[in-house]
Design an enzyme around this catalytic site. Structure first.
Site, short mmCIF file in Angstrom:
data_model
loop_
_atom_site.label_atom_id
_atom_site.label_comp_id
_atom_site.label_asym_id
_atom_site.label_seq_id
_atom_site.Cartn_x
_atom_site.Cartn_y
_atom_site.Cartn_z
N PHE A 119 0.85 -1.18 0.00
CA PHE A 119 0.00 0.00 0.00
C PHE A 119 0.89 1.23 0.00
O PHE A 119 2.07 1.16 0.35
CB PHE A 119 -0.86 0.01 1.27
CG PHE A 119 -2.28 -0.45 1.04
CD1 PHE A 119 -2.59 -1.47 0.19
CD2 PHE A 119 -3.32 0.17 1.73
CE1 PHE A 119 -3.90 -1.89 0.00
CE2 PHE A 119 -4.63 -0.24 1.55
CZ PHE A 119 -4.92 -1.27 0.69
N GLN A 240 -9.08 13.61 5.07
CA GLN A 240 -8.41 12.94 3.97
C GLN A 240 -9.31 12.82 2.75
O GLN A 240 -10.44 12.31 2.86
CB GLN A 240 -7.97 11.55 4.39
CG GLN A 240 -7.14 10.83 3.34
CD GLN A 240 -6.51 9.59 3.91
OE1 GLN A 240 -7.20 8.65 4.28
NE2 GLN A 240 -5.21 9.60 4.02
N HIS A 242 -9.54 10.88 -0.60
CA HIS A 242 -8.94 9.75 -1.29
C HIS A 242 -8.70 10.16 -2.73
O HIS A 242 -9.59 10.71 -3.38
CB HIS A 242 -9.87 8.54 -1.23
CG HIS A 242 -9.16 7.26 -1.59
ND1 HIS A 242 -8.78 6.98 -2.86
CD2 HIS A 242 -8.75 6.22 -0.83
CE1 HIS A 242 -8.16 5.81 -2.87
NE2 HIS A 242 -8.14 5.33 -1.65
N LEU A 252 -15.14 4.71 -3.81
CA LEU A 252 -13.70 4.47 -3.67
C LEU A 252 -13.18 3.40 -4.62
O LEU A 252 -13.74 2.32 -4.73
CB LEU A 252 -13.47 4.01 -2.23
CG LEU A 252 -12.05 3.66 -1.84
CD1 LEU A 252 -11.31 4.93 -1.48
CD2 LEU A 252 -12.06 2.72 -0.65
N GLU A 255 -6.57 2.00 -3.10
CA GLU A 255 -5.21 2.18 -3.61
C GLU A 255 -4.50 0.84 -3.78
O GLU A 255 -3.41 0.78 -4.33
CB GLU A 255 -4.42 3.12 -2.72
CG GLU A 255 -4.10 2.59 -1.35
CD GLU A 255 -3.54 3.70 -0.47
OE1 GLU A 255 -3.85 3.66 0.73
OE2 GLU A 255 -2.82 4.57 -0.95
N ARG A 286 -1.62 9.50 0.38
CA ARG A 286 -2.86 9.93 -0.25
C ARG A 286 -2.94 11.43 -0.50
O ARG A 286 -3.44 11.86 -1.53
CB ARG A 286 -4.04 9.50 0.63
CG ARG A 286 -4.21 8.02 0.61
CD ARG A 286 -5.26 7.55 1.55
NE ARG A 286 -5.49 6.12 1.32
CZ ARG A 286 -6.34 5.37 1.98
NH1 ARG A 286 -7.07 5.90 2.93
NH2 ARG A 286 -6.48 4.11 1.71
N HIS A 353 -12.87 11.22 2.23
CA HIS A 353 -12.80 9.82 2.59
C HIS A 353 -12.71 9.56 4.09
O HIS A 353 -13.40 8.70 4.61
CB HIS A 353 -11.59 9.21 1.88
CG HIS A 353 -11.44 7.74 2.09
ND1 HIS A 353 -12.44 6.85 1.81
CD2 HIS A 353 -10.39 7.01 2.55
CE1 HIS A 353 -12.02 5.62 2.08
NE2 HIS A 353 -10.80 5.68 2.54
N ARG A 398 -3.75 9.93 7.18
CA ARG A 398 -3.77 8.50 7.52
C ARG A 398 -3.20 7.67 6.37
O ARG A 398 -3.47 7.94 5.21
CB ARG A 398 -5.22 8.06 7.76
CG ARG A 398 -5.38 6.59 8.08
CD ARG A 398 -6.83 6.23 8.24
NE ARG A 398 -7.56 6.34 6.98
CZ ARG A 398 -7.70 5.33 6.12
NH1 ARG A 398 -7.18 4.16 6.37
NH2 ARG A 398 -8.38 5.51 5.01
#
Lengths: 586, 84
Positions: A119, A240, A242, A252, A255, A286, A353, A398
């Site tokens: 990730f 955040q 996304h 979404l 990722e 992100r 997000h 995050r």
């Protein structure tokens, strides 16, 4: 006062992964646990977490918890509290195994070990090569965790109040939280739940923004309740976005797609992330990717007739890989974008997000606030975990795979702390009837029957204002306008009225309460964003483009009366050296 | 007769996933009222399914094992396709 009352040792508000993990810990210790949820528990938003849960198991590539900690501190843009981050990263491997034993079917490697995928923001050896740290149950990890925890709670005799909406916390004059007034949605009748401890786990507030990845239930109810109880909310300016939501829809595209080798292109076919993050490219964190996409669009390199999105390309991965590793994503693109990613790239744009800010807590889940005696005085009897809380492990940004970890780690930690608290506090404190009355007054306010503003209209206007004045790009002027506009909407909310005054399943009334919560949190978000004159993580100011550690490496605390105060970041970990701030380059 | 969704149905269409909210919201607003009594019963039964299963049905990845639900799933999918 004529209101039905129930008594429990502990009350949990919210039945997502955080609330259920805490409830399970307490129920297994034979505490009498009540869980209140406005929807059926397995319909909580945890069910939507596709990606996975980080733990340095080192099953695919070398790894250890200290590297995970480094990545999380760096990802947080040095706003994360390093004691909590160390605690979380150290606990991760143990808790993955614990979940597996409880029944979560993590995906496997051929050698039988738990599969781990790469990730964004994950590295080996403190910023070296890409790590593979995210454990997943196919692309439905949140669903697997939520259902497993729910079943375990049923077995442990946790008492569920399904389809009950929490109106407000109840507290006494010494500041102890005594439970909450909740509303039975089916009957329309209020209920007072008295409890020695109350844990809030109501999730984030993604519904603040028009384009978002969140379920409609994510209206920040617990955060707003805490604010109304006189407790400030922390770091609300950090929201955040996304980078890869389906353009125009908001859903979404995990990722994990980029982890498997997908990449972004602009209208010229350029793989533009190479310019913004030469090393990590499409796997940069992100906020970096979101800002890059927004810049491409603002500077005229967006795709489509309106030039309002970029493209996520994955055809090169091949049909077999897409079908095997990313089946849910393919379905999503085909259903909502009418695109088959085996043949064509997916149009994407940043969407709201995750709420990094929330109810300030320590690493035991205890809610804390500054007083004359202490910078972090605990609120007796009150806990918070998960997205509604700000512990703060995510700081200004995050990392993917850290939110499922957060809810499991701190749900368990809060559960353990409450068990100890209950040993020291064996009886219920006397009820404070004036606090109950104040909560009930919120119900009565919506009984007025004259003409007034429409709830749905106000909600849509708030979402539009937040998107236009408080999203990826922020300046003093834009944010100051945003404050004025949200205040104007709050003033109009005073004149809002319900058209339906029935009691049974009056969902319009519930949506009115949700809107009240969204409004106060919208103002908290835009006021906190206006006050912070730097760019850090998800908070990006055009007029203050740099991070300013000298003046701004501190948490913001927004009070209901509009004050914004600050408290220091906890930079001292539990057992290792601090990671001092340095430029966050990927 | 009023075929609009009841508040109870409306609330039980609040799910844990934005995707399901999108499917159901559009369907309730535009097409629910054209369902027959039997189809409305089937719809109510569909709402008792787990979110993850619902997503699979509505994405067309699997079909419900209860054959009476297939028709209403098809109608929701058609509704989503016609609104995009």
């Amino acid at each position: 006062m004529n209101i039905e009352r129930r008594k429990f040792d502990t009350l949990v508000i919210g039945a997502g992964g955080g609330g259920l993990r805490a409830a399970l810990q307490m129920a297994q210790a034979e505490a009498k646990v009540a869980v209140v949820s406005k929807v059926f528990p397995t319909r909580s938003h945890t069910v939507a977490a596709q990606g996975g849960m980080n733990a340095a198991l080192a099953n695919v590539l070398p790894d250890n918890w200290h590297w995970h900690m480094y990545d999380t501190v760096k990802g947080s843009d040095y706003l994360g509290d390093q004691d909590a981050i160390e605690y979380m990263c150290r606990a991760a491997s143990h808790l993955v195994v614990e979940l597996e034993h409880a029944g979560v079917p993590f995906s496997r490697l051929d050698n039988g070990k738990i599969y781990q995928r790469a990730f964004g923001g994950q590295s080996q050896d403190f910023g070296g090569d890409q790590a593979a740290r995210t454990c997943a149950a196919a692309d439905r990890t949140g669903h697997a965790i939520l259902h497993t925890l729910y079943q375990q709670n049923i077995r442990s005799k946790t008492h569920f109040f399904d389809e009950y909406f929490s109106i407000d916390l109840v507290k006494d004059d010494e500041g102890y939280i005594l439970g909450a007034v909740v509303l039975n949605i089916e009957t329309g009748e209020p209920l007072l739940i008295e409890a020695k401890t109350t844990l809030i786990a109501t999730g984030g507030v993604g519904q603040l923004f028009r384009t978002n990845t969140n379920a409609r239930i994510n209206t920040g109810d617990g955060i707003a309740m805490t604010l109304r109880a006189g407790i400030p909310v922390q770091d609300m300016e950090f929201f955040q976005f996304h980078p890869t939501g389906i353009a125009g829809k908001g859903m979404l595209i995990t990722e994990g797609v980029r982890g498997e080798g997908g990449y972004l292109i602009n209208k010229d076919g350029e793989r533009f992330m190479e310019r913004y993050a030469p090393h990590a490219k499409d796997l940069a964190s992100r906020d970096v990717v979101s800002r890059a996409i927004a810049i491409e669009v603002r500077e005229g390199r967006g795709c489509g007739p309106e030039g309002d999105h970029v493209l996520l390309k994955l055809e090169h991965l091949g049909s077999d890989v897409i079908k095997k590793r990313l089946p849910g994503i393919r379905d999503m693109a085909m259903t909502f974008a009418h695109i088959d990613p085996i043949k064509e790239p997916i149009p994407v744009f940043p969407t709201a997000h995750y709420t990094m800010g929330g109810i300030p807590t320590n690493r035991y889940g205890q809610v804390v606030m500054p007083t004359e005696q202490s910078a972090e005085e605990t609120i007796p009897g009150l806990y918070a975990v998960g997205e509604c809380a700000c512990v703060s492990v995510h700081g200004a940004n995050r990392l993917g795979g850290n939110s499922l970890l957060d809810i499991v780690v701190f749900g368990r930690a809060a559960g353990n702390h409450i068990i100890d608290y209950l040993k020291e506090n064996r009886t219920h404190r006397p009820m404070n009837e004036s606090s109950v009355k104040a909560a009930l007054a919120r119900l009565e306010r919506w009984d007025k029957k004259d003409e007034g503003e429409n709830i749905d209209v106000l909600r849509q206007e708030l979402q539009r204002v937040m998107e236009d004045y408080c999203s990826v790009f922020r300046t003093e002027e834009i944010l100051a306008d945003g404050v004025k506009k949200v205040k104007a909407l709050i003033a109009r909310l005073d004149n809002a009225r319900l058209r339906d005054h029935s009691k049974v399943f009056n969902t319009a009334r519930i949506e009115a309460f949700e809107l009240e919560n969204l409004m106060v949190l919208g103002l908290a978000t835009v006021e906190s964003a206006l006050a912070r004159k730097e760019s850090r993580g998800a908070h990006s100011r055009i007029d203050y483009p740099d991070r300013d550690d000298k003046h701004w490496m501190k948490h913001s605390l927004y009070f209901e009366d509009g004050r914004v105060e600050y408290k220091p970041v906890r930079t001292k970990p539990l057992s290792v050296d601090s990671f001092p701030p340095k430029p966050r380059v990927y | 007769m009023n075929n609009l969704p009841s508040s109870k149905i409306y609330w039980r269409c609040r799910r844990g996933m934005a995707e399901l909210d999108m499917f159901f919201q559009g369907f309730l607003n535009n097409d629910y009222q054209r369902l027959s009594k039997t189809e409305r019963d089937d719809f109510e039964q569909l709402l008792t399914c787990h979110d993850n299963d619902l997503l699979e049905y509505l994405m067309g990845r699997t079909t419900p094992s209860e054959s009476n639900l297939i028709n209403v799933v098809t109608k929701i999918r058609q509704s989503a396709n016609s609104k995009t």
